[in-house]
Design a protein around this motif. Sequence first.
Motif, PDB file in Angstrom:
ATOM      1  N   MET A   1       0.568   4.261 -21.772  1.00 24.29           N
ATOM      2  CA  MET A   1       0.264   2.891 -20.738  1.00 24.29           C
ATOM      3  C   MET A   1      -0.600   3.414 -19.870  1.00 24.29           C
ATOM      4  N   HIS A   2      -0.838   2.322 -19.002  1.00 24.97           N
ATOM      5  CA  HIS A   2      -1.157   2.927 -17.656  1.00 24.97           C
ATOM      6  C   HIS A   2      -1.053   2.184 -16.464  1.00 24.97           C
ATOM      7  N   ALA A   3      -0.217   2.955 -15.623  1.00 25.08           N
ATOM      8  CA  ALA A   3       0.349   3.005 -14.944  1.00 25.08           C
ATOM      9  C   ALA A   3       0.048   3.724 -13.212  1.00 25.08           C
ATOM     10  N   VAL A   4       0.416   2.642 -11.860  1.00 27.73           N
ATOM     11  CA  VAL A   4      -0.279   3.916 -10.821  1.00 27.73           C
ATOM     12  C   VAL A   4       0.974   3.976 -10.225  1.00 27.73           C
ATOM     13  N   ARG A   5       0.380   5.304  -9.929  1.00 25.87           N
ATOM     14  CA  ARG A   5       1.079   6.873  -9.270  1.00 25.87           C
ATOM     15  C   ARG A   5      -0.021   7.319  -7.487  1.00 25.87           C
ATOM     16  N   LEU A   6       1.556   7.607  -7.424  1.00 24.97           N
ATOM     17  CA  LEU A   6       1.928   8.522  -6.035  1.00 24.97           C
ATOM     18  C   LEU A   6       1.264   9.560  -6.056  1.00 24.97           C
ATOM     19  N   HIS A   7       0.476  10.515  -5.744  1.00 26.62           N
ATOM     20  CA  HIS A   7       0.529  12.124  -6.408  1.00 26.62           C
ATOM     21  C   HIS A   7       0.486  12.243  -4.934  1.00 26.62           C
ATOM     22  N   ALA A   8       0.238  11.851  -3.615  1.00 27.73           N
ATOM     23  CA  ALA A   8       0.891  12.252  -2.487  1.00 27.73           C
ATOM     24  C   ALA A   8       0.514  10.619  -1.432  1.00 27.73           C
ATOM     25  N   PHE A   9       2.102  11.721   0.322  1.00 22.70           N
ATOM     26  CA  PHE A   9       1.792  10.211   0.520  1.00 22.70           C
ATOM     27  C   PHE A   9       0.167  10.351   0.990  1.00 22.70           C
ATOM     28  N   GLY A  10       0.383   9.037   1.885  1.00 24.30           N
ATOM     29  CA  GLY A  10      -1.154   8.935   2.878  1.00 24.30           C
ATOM     30  C   GLY A  10      -1.497   7.721   2.787  1.00 24.30           C
ATOM     31  N   PRO A  11      -2.789   7.460   2.494  1.00 21.95           N
ATOM     32  CA  PRO A  11      -3.638   5.836   1.848  1.00 21.95           C
ATOM     33  C   PRO A  11      -3.835   5.271   1.453  1.00 21.95           C
ATOM     34  N   ALA A  12      -3.951   3.913   0.860  1.00 20.18           N
ATOM     35  CA  ALA A  12      -3.729   3.239   0.147  1.00 20.18           C
ATOM     36  C   ALA A  12      -4.971   4.024  -1.334  1.00 20.18           C
ATOM     37  N   GLU A  13      -5.790   4.701  -0.860  1.00 20.95           N
ATOM     38  CA  GLU A  13      -6.617   4.813  -1.857  1.00 20.95           C
ATOM     39  C   GLU A  13      -5.632   6.057  -2.551  1.00 20.95           C
ATOM     40  N   ASN A  14      -4.641   6.162  -1.933  1.00 19.57           N
ATOM     41  CA  ASN A  14      -3.598   7.495  -2.453  1.00 19.57           C
ATOM     42  C   ASN A  14      -2.918   7.052  -4.069  1.00 19.57           C
ATOM     43  N   LEU A  15      -3.041   5.784  -3.984  1.00 24.85           N
ATOM     44  CA  LEU A  15      -2.458   5.027  -5.022  1.00 24.85           C
ATOM     45  C   LEU A  15      -3.883   4.801  -6.790  1.00 24.85           C
ATOM     46  N   VAL A  16      -2.730   5.940  -7.148  1.00 19.36           N
ATOM     47  CA  VAL A  16      -3.890   6.090  -8.850  1.00 19.36           C
ATOM     48  C   VAL A  16      -3.425   6.080  -9.921  1.00 19.36           C
ATOM     49  N   HIS A  17      -4.353   4.483 -10.531  1.00 18.82           N
ATOM     50  CA  HIS A  17      -3.868   3.973 -11.785  1.00 18.82           C
ATOM     51  C   HIS A  17      -4.656   4.698 -13.064  1.00 18.82           C
ATOM     52  N   GLU A  18      -4.061   5.731 -13.616  1.00 16.59           N
ATOM     53  CA  GLU A  18      -4.169   6.324 -14.830  1.00 16.59           C
ATOM     54  C   GLU A  18      -2.904   6.149 -15.649  1.00 16.59           C
ATOM     55  N   GLU A  19      -3.247   6.311 -16.966  1.00 16.31           N
ATOM     56  CA  GLU A  19      -3.157   6.893 -18.560  1.00 16.31           C
ATOM     57  C   GLU A  19      -1.447   7.746 -18.390  1.00 16.31           C
ATOM     58  N   VAL A  20      -0.362   7.616 -18.178  1.00 18.97           N
ATOM     59  CA  VAL A  20       0.474   8.074 -18.564  1.00 18.97           C
ATOM     60  C   VAL A  20       1.529   7.696 -19.860  1.00 18.97           C
ATOM     61  N   ALA A  21       2.371   8.513 -20.070  1.00 21.20           N
ATOM     62  CA  ALA A  21       3.271   7.953 -21.420  1.00 21.20           C
ATOM     63  C   ALA A  21       4.397   7.415 -21.409  1.00 21.20           C
ATOM     64  N   ASP A  22       4.334   6.524 -22.221  1.00 20.17           N
ATOM     65  CA  ASP A  22       5.208   5.283 -21.515  1.00 20.17           C
ATOM     66  C   ASP A  22       6.912   5.616 -21.954  1.00 20.17           C
ATOM     67  N   PRO A  23       7.465   4.744 -21.493  1.00 27.93           N
ATOM     68  CA  PRO A  23       8.699   4.996 -20.766  1.00 27.93           C
ATOM     69  C   PRO A  23       9.639   5.057 -22.058  1.00 27.93           C
ATOM     70  N   VAL A  24      10.738   5.537 -22.321  1.00 29.87           N
ATOM     71  CA  VAL A  24      11.414   5.263 -23.983  1.00 29.87           C
ATOM     72  C   VAL A  24      12.684   4.981 -22.743  1.00 29.87           C
ATOM     73  N   PRO A  25      13.498   3.768 -23.282  1.00 32.42           N
ATOM     74  CA  PRO A  25      14.470   3.740 -22.955  1.00 32.42           C
ATOM     75  C   PRO A  25      15.882   4.070 -23.094  1.00 32.42           C
ATOM     76  N   GLY A  26      16.684   4.464 -22.443  1.00 35.51           N
ATOM     77  CA  GLY A  26      17.942   5.446 -22.657  1.00 35.51           C
ATOM     78  C   GLY A  26      18.978   3.943 -23.260  1.00 35.51           C
ATOM     79  N   PRO A  27      21.125   4.955 -23.531  1.00 36.08           N
ATOM     80  CA  PRO A  27      21.483   4.126 -23.716  1.00 36.08           C
ATOM     81  C   PRO A  27      21.372   3.177 -22.274  1.00 36.08           C
ATOM     82  N   GLY A  28      22.085   1.609 -23.207  1.00 37.62           N
ATOM     83  CA  GLY A  28      22.293   0.600 -21.990  1.00 37.62           C
ATOM     84  C   GLY A  28      21.173   0.589 -21.471  1.00 37.62           C
ATOM     85  N   GLN A  29      20.002   0.482 -21.597  1.00 39.11           N
ATOM     86  CA  GLN A  29      18.758   0.462 -20.492  1.00 39.11           C
ATOM     87  C   GLN A  29      17.638  -0.694 -21.731  1.00 39.11           C
TER      88      GLN A  29
END
Length: 323
Positions: free
Chosen positions: A1-29
């Motif tokens: 999936m694609h997500a917006v991740r923050l790798h370092a605190f700072g300006p708005a440009e630090n928000l990066v739209h990138e491909e990451v692994a799909d999250p998997v729901p655990g028990p109760g989720q």
Amino acid sequence: MHAVRLHAFGPAENLVHEEVADPVPGPGQARIAVAAAGVHLLDAAVREGHQGPLPELPSLPTVPGREVAGVVDAVGADVDGSWLGRRVVAHLGMAPGGYAELAVTEAERLHGLPEGLDFAAAVAAIGTGRTALGIVQFAEPGPRDVVIVPAAAGGIGTLLVQYAKNAGALVVGLAGGPEKTARVRANGADLAVDYTAPDWPDAVRAYLGGRAATIVYDGVGGTVARETVALLGPGGRHLVFGWSAEGIGMGRGYFVEGVSQSVLGPAMLQKAGGLRALELRALDEVVRGRLRPAVTRFPLAEAAAAHRALERRGTVGKVVLEP
């Protein structure tokens, strides 16, 4: 999936739209295929490295965002399978992860949505709506009240104007600039005033014709708040909310009730009967059409632009990202 991740605190440009692994729901989720994700001013503050009312800053990298709406596409163990395929909205609580195409949360946080309810409106209800309804508990408006709402074009301000009008109050909405004041007027305020004009308090006094304000719902603070407080009559209620509100000086014998973000939660829950009760009430008000959230939409990939617009007060209502 694609997500917006923050790798370092700072300006708005630090928000990066990138491909990451799909999250998997655990028990109760449950996992939600996100159609709308809410953006909060607190997200921007945390992005810069300010803790605000949070117990601690998130570990990096992180996917910001705590309000999502969409369709349940997977569930973990011990979750009722009837949730699969349902339209839902959820506030993720203190766990981030909303700025993404897929988000995981506890199944107990889910609220089912009726067909036809806009996902972005549902996101506004679950966050901004529940907060607005929590605020008015501390100063319920009625037909005899004159209510002033600073930042009336914002997400919370929009709903406070509507709520007060539904209660029969005379409502004065303050906003910055002609475009926003036009929106406040269209939203139902009896008077919409541009608080960037130097003589705006005189315009309010002239309109009220000798009546004094009885309630101010203030999430702004600063100079605007001080000028607004001067419009209150004896016994008037000035409700301060929001962790980002600027400090203001009090006085003149008014009854002033201050509720900061750090104490709003416990006080709000005690009055409301729990957070979920507020969420249910907010959603019901939106479904019935009594509350109509305003929304500014951005594509998920443009999360940085959404943050910049929010920080410079260039948005109206709730800011929402759409994958």
